[in-house]
Enzyme design. Structure first.
Site, mmCIF file in Angstrom:
data_model
loop_
_atom_site.group_PDB
_atom_site.id
_atom_site.type_symbol
_atom_site.label_atom_id
_atom_site.label_comp_id
_atom_site.label_asym_id
_atom_site.label_seq_id
_atom_site.Cartn_x
_atom_site.Cartn_y
_atom_site.Cartn_z
ATOM 1 N N CYS A 127 33.111 25.191 -67.390
ATOM 2 C CA CYS A 127 33.726 24.416 -66.323
ATOM 3 C C CYS A 127 34.669 25.240 -65.456
ATOM 4 O O CYS A 127 34.842 24.972 -64.274
ATOM 5 C CB CYS A 127 34.454 23.213 -66.891
ATOM 6 S SG CYS A 127 35.248 23.500 -68.458
ATOM 7 N N VAL A 131 34.787 25.028 -61.456
ATOM 8 C CA VAL A 131 35.923 24.527 -60.664
ATOM 9 C C VAL A 131 36.207 25.470 -59.496
ATOM 10 O O VAL A 131 36.478 25.039 -58.382
ATOM 11 C CB VAL A 131 37.180 24.349 -61.544
ATOM 12 C CG1 VAL A 131 38.408 24.101 -60.688
ATOM 13 C CG2 VAL A 131 36.986 23.190 -62.511
#
Lengths: 482, 452
Positions: A127, A131
């Site tokens: 992640c 991001v």
């Protein structure tokens, strides 16, 4: 207003509290949670992507992002499979978070290529990289241009942000990534005459082998894509092989010329299914995971439909043996009430199996299930009188299930090892099915699909009940005959 | 509050040029492997064993979903710490921020679980999207009567070590010294960095009980929040795993004048030595005498039990790859069983640990420099050890090379600490090395081929 959270005495796990946790009042409080997840029954996208990548021969999974994630994935799979799991990470840290992860990616590809000599790599993200919006395609191109990896070195990639979906989503995205990056374009109407079977997120090597056996018995040329059965369960030869098998790269390259695709799971292949069927216009079927007799029948019929091959006598006899086993054991399962948790495809398969045995699914918790799944499950429950008490809970976690077990007791819990605490609290046995299975040996080495899988599940559930009875019954009820 | 990394003196602590020395301030080499966990994991390892606290991971499913209840840190009472609590951030939270969700989650956990304290862990994602977990904790604190404590160690900060240290700072600034003990015990000590893996701590407690030493607080194995608040009133800190919390004991010494010692409870020699040091530091003559008597009794008893194992294991050769205190303590422990360490290595420990390991090992023994899976395999092929002692990720790799393997890290289910633990350890090593399965692996099939 301040919540008084002081305990009545020194221990928060005291009698009064543990009684309160079992109450209807607590259940309401528990179900009113909006922000907090407790004991989730799901993992994240890259874990699924990693399992998918392991199924291609010579493929090294490459995690683009934080290093801790990759260590967790390896641990999780290793504990379940009891096998070494090769994976590398490019260990992005603070500076990468600020400047982007390209430098890490290029160094990482270069080092991994030099150290582990893979035939290909499958790049997927954590992640953190998602991001900051790292562009995998550009990074890989730049890595080639800079000579970090050979110009023609095969790399598949997929974006697998963990804040979307779960491990099954990641499996799906990586699978689609494999096809998009490494499968050759179609040659018009010509096909290679092979059926491509896509297992979906399945951490049972024995299931994949069972699929192969069944399709072979039908006389259909088949490629299982990806086939992680060897990497998940490699024989002991005395040499550690980093890449102990999997689907050959050539068969992956030829995938889009398949005569047909059959997807063994629906919810862990949603995007890939659309890509193969609607974009590539290949003859494509999706079946319910063949758990139990009826689901296996439907799977074989789907194969017949697709290929025109008849079900051979040996499989008919095998089916007969499974029916016989079901008959012999029906009394242990009929009318018993069950709670289940796990991945959506597994649950649809298991509930179908229970219904055909006269078992009653009561609580069905699917942390990573969507509305479509709920609709399908509701229809399945409505199709049988044994499903009348069944309720489906999507997006709920194992602590919700805890409340359900306490307020509406059942006879058995079916799920992965994480369920053992729930089962203990509820005073019921746990039949271990799913992923991860970390507290028993070799369960992943017996299939739960096909007719043989049906026999295995019947044995597991019936014998678990009987064991429980033997352990708890009084002397006068302790019998040689059960 | 964010712990400033430079305040942790990481850079100054990287003096070692030795090959194979742990690279505290060095980043992992991209693409080399995936052996090393992250700062978040390091923070979790230190704080999560506090059994009566709730531990909320503020991030997407990745961090908690893959890790809840995955360490064998045991508790003799509350089991709350094992629950996987997370805000499970989704796409919309990433876009709009997750602070409000976190506040709510804190209140919800207070309602549903009645913890003694609530620790909130940042993650890569929550830090990158700019969630201010300190502020969210403050807001939630208005509604919750137990302490809400933010832990800012997102994974991208670096290795596990850094997270360990951040946790130490958090305890120091927000927990230790916030309550006073009821009595002033003359022999009150703290354990720092003992995580009660598989119940290690319970192998040490019988000795403390026998000697009349009180364990005031354990940071953090089988720990209780309220005990840790009183830790500043102990007479001595015993640093059991120096890798993780050296900064904590040093600062406690500055702040409260508490002396500290570094010790280990693995093996007979180290257990005795540590008990001896504790008694010396507490400085009571009768305690020192009692301790010597206790040590003599226990050593004799333990040696008697392990002697048959030692006879059989003598001359076996092992490769050791672990972290923290075990880096050096296991060298002596294996020697006590007559096992020689052929090669040793570590990446998760302090330079001091590393130097101790080097000093204890045979000068001929090799320092493992290449800690990747590839390097490890080369080493095994070259050295052909009788035993590999390492952590879970290496286990199945070792098995594939037909080498007996003993898990020494958090995946194990047996306690090896204290005198009692030594017996367990000897049994485990013996069982591992002499299993008939290794023989099976070396036979060729079909028969008649060359035995391997």
């Amino acid at each position: 207003m301040s919540v008084d959270t002081t305990c009545c005495n020194n221990s928060c796990d005291n009698q009064a509290i543990s009684e309160w946790i079992k109450s209807e009042e607590y259940k309401e409080k528990n179900f009113s949670r909006e922000a907090l997840t407790i004991n989730p029954s799901k993992a994240c996208q890259p874990l699924g992507a990693m399992l998918c990548a392991l199924g291609i021969e010579g493929c090294l999974p490459f995690v683009h992002g934080s290093q801790g994630c990759a260590a967790y994935f390896r641990n999780n799979l290793s504990r379940h499979l009891r096998e070494p799991v090769p994976t590398v990470s490019d260990s992005m840290t603070e500076d990468a978070a600020v400047f982007g992860g390209q430098a890490n990616m290029i160094d990482g590809l270069k080092n991994a290529h030099a150290l582990y000599h893979p035939a290909m790599m499958a790049v997927f993200t954590t992640c953190m990289a998602e991001v900051i919006g790292d562009d995998l395609k550009a990074f890989i191109t730049n890595a080639r241009n800079q000579g970090a990896i050979p110009e023609d070195f095969p790399i598949a990639f997929a974006h697998t942000p963990s804040f979307v979906g779960s491990h099954i989503t990641g499996w799906d995205n990586m699978f689609k990534g494999l096809l998009q990056s490494l499968a050759d374009p179609r040659h018009g109407k010509w096909t290679n005459g092979r059926l491509y079977l896509v297992p979906g997120f399945d951490a049972y090597p024995a299931n994949l082998r069972e699929y192969r056996r069944l399709v072979d018995a039908m006389g259909i040329p088949v490629t299982i894509l990806p086939d992680a059965s060897e990497p998940m369960d490699a024989p002991h030869t005395g040499e550690y092989e980093l890449y102990p098998g999997g689907t050959p790269m050539a068969e992956l390259a030829d995938a889009l010329n398949a005569s047909g695709f059959v997807f063994m799971q629906k919810y862990s292949t949603q995007n890939s299914f659309k890509f193969v069927k609607n974009v590539q216009k290949i003859n494509t079927e999706v079946v319910t995971m063949p758990i139990g007799i009826k689901n296996t029948d439907n799977f074989l019929m789907a194969l017949t439909e697709m290929t025109g091959k008849a079900v051979p006598a040996e499989l008919e006899r095998e089916r007969g043996r499974a029916v016989d086993a079901a008959t012999d054991a029906h009394q242990y399962i009929h009318g018993r009430r069950f709670a289940l948790f796990g991945d959506p495809d597994l649950l649809i398969g298991l509930v179908g199996f229970l219904l055909e045995m006269g078992g009653m699914p009561v609580h069905i918790v699917c942390t990573n299930g969507n509305a479509k799944f709920k609709k399908e499950m509701d229809a399945l429950l409505a199709s049988s009188p044994f499903g009348s008490e069944g309720k489906v809970y999507i997006g709920k976690d194992l602590w919700h299930l805890h409340s359900l077990l306490m307020t509406e007791p059942v006879d058995m819990l079916i799920g992965d090892s994480h369920g053992k605490y729930l089962a203990k609290d509820a005073g019921i046995p746990l039949a271990r099915v799913g992923f991860p299975l970390t507290d028993r040996v070799n369960l992943h080495r017996s299939p739960i699909v096909g007719y043989q899988g049906a026999i295995n599940l019947i044995s597991l559930i019936a014998n678990t009940f009987i064991e429980e009875l033997d352990r708890t019954c009084s002397d006068e009820r302790f019998e040689l005959l059960r | 509050m964010f712990v400033n990394l430079s305040k942790l003196h990481l850079k100054e602590e990287c003096p070692l040029e030795d090959k194979g020395a742990p690279k505290l301030c060095m980043k992992a080499l991209p693409g080399e492997g995936a052996e090393r966990s992250c700062a978040f994991d390091g923070a979790r390892v230190v704080l999560m064993p506090i059994a009566d606290a709730a531990h909320i991971v503020h991030g997407p499913i990745a961090c908690a979903g893959n890790s809840w209840d995955n360490r064998g840190a045991r508790s003799s009472g509350p089991q709350l710490y094992r629950r996987g609590l997370t805000t499970d951030l989704h796409e919309m939270d990433v876009v709009y921020g997750g602070e409000k969700k976190l506040e709510k989650a804190i209140v919800e956990v207070a309602y549903t679980h009645q913890p003694k304290a609530i620790f909130v862990y940042a993650s890569c994602v929550s830090a990158l999207i700019g969630d201010d977990i300190d502020k969210a904790c403050q807001e939630a604190q208005k509604e919750v009567s137990v302490p809400v404590i933010p832990v800012n160690a997102p994974g991208f900060m670096g290795d596990k070590n850094i997270g360990n240290r951040v946790s130490g700072e958090v305890l120091l600034q927000q927990v230790i010294g916030t309550a006073e003990p009821e009595e002033d015990h003359p022999f009150a000590i703290n354990f720092i960095g003992e995580y009660n893996i598989a119940g290690d701590l319970w192998g040490i407690l019988p000795s403390l009980d026998a000697l009349g030493i009180k364990l005031l607080s354990s940071i953090s194995g089988d720990g209780r929040f309220d005990d840790i608040r009183k830790a500043h009133r102990a007479k001595l800190n015993v640093l059991v795993c120096s890798k993780s919390l050296t900064n904590l004991v040093k600062k406690m010494e500055q702040k409260w004048g508490m002396p500290y010692i570094e010790g280990s409870f693995y093996g007979i020699h180290d257990t005795s030595e540590t008990l001896r040091m504790i008694a010396q530091m507490l400085g009571d003559q009768s305690l020192i005498e009692r301790t010597e008597k206790h040590i003599a009794e226990q050593e004799e008893k333990t040696r008697q039990i392990i002697d048959p194992y030692k006879k059989k294991l003598a001359g076996k050769r092992a490769v050791l790859f672990t972290g923290g205190v075990k880096t050096w303590s296991m060298v002596t422990t294996l020697k006590e069983l007559g096992i020689e360490v052929l090669a040793g290595g570590t990446q998760n420990s302090t330079p001091e640990d590393f130097l101790r390991m080097k000093a204890l090992m045979d000068p001929e023994a090799q320092i493992i420099e290449d800690t990747s899976a590839a390097g490890f395999l080369t080493l095994i092929a070259e050295k052909k050890p009788d035993l590999i002692v390492a952590g879970g990720k290496t286990k199945y790799l070792a098995h594939k090379t037909r080498t007996p393997f003993l898990d020494i890290n958090h995946g194990r289910s047996l306690p090896y600490a204290g005198y009692r633990g030594m017996v367990t350890f000897a049994e485990a090593v013996h069982r591992t090395v002499f299993s008939p399965v290794w023989e099976k692996l070396r036979q060729s099939f079909p028969p008649g081929g060359e035995a391997r």
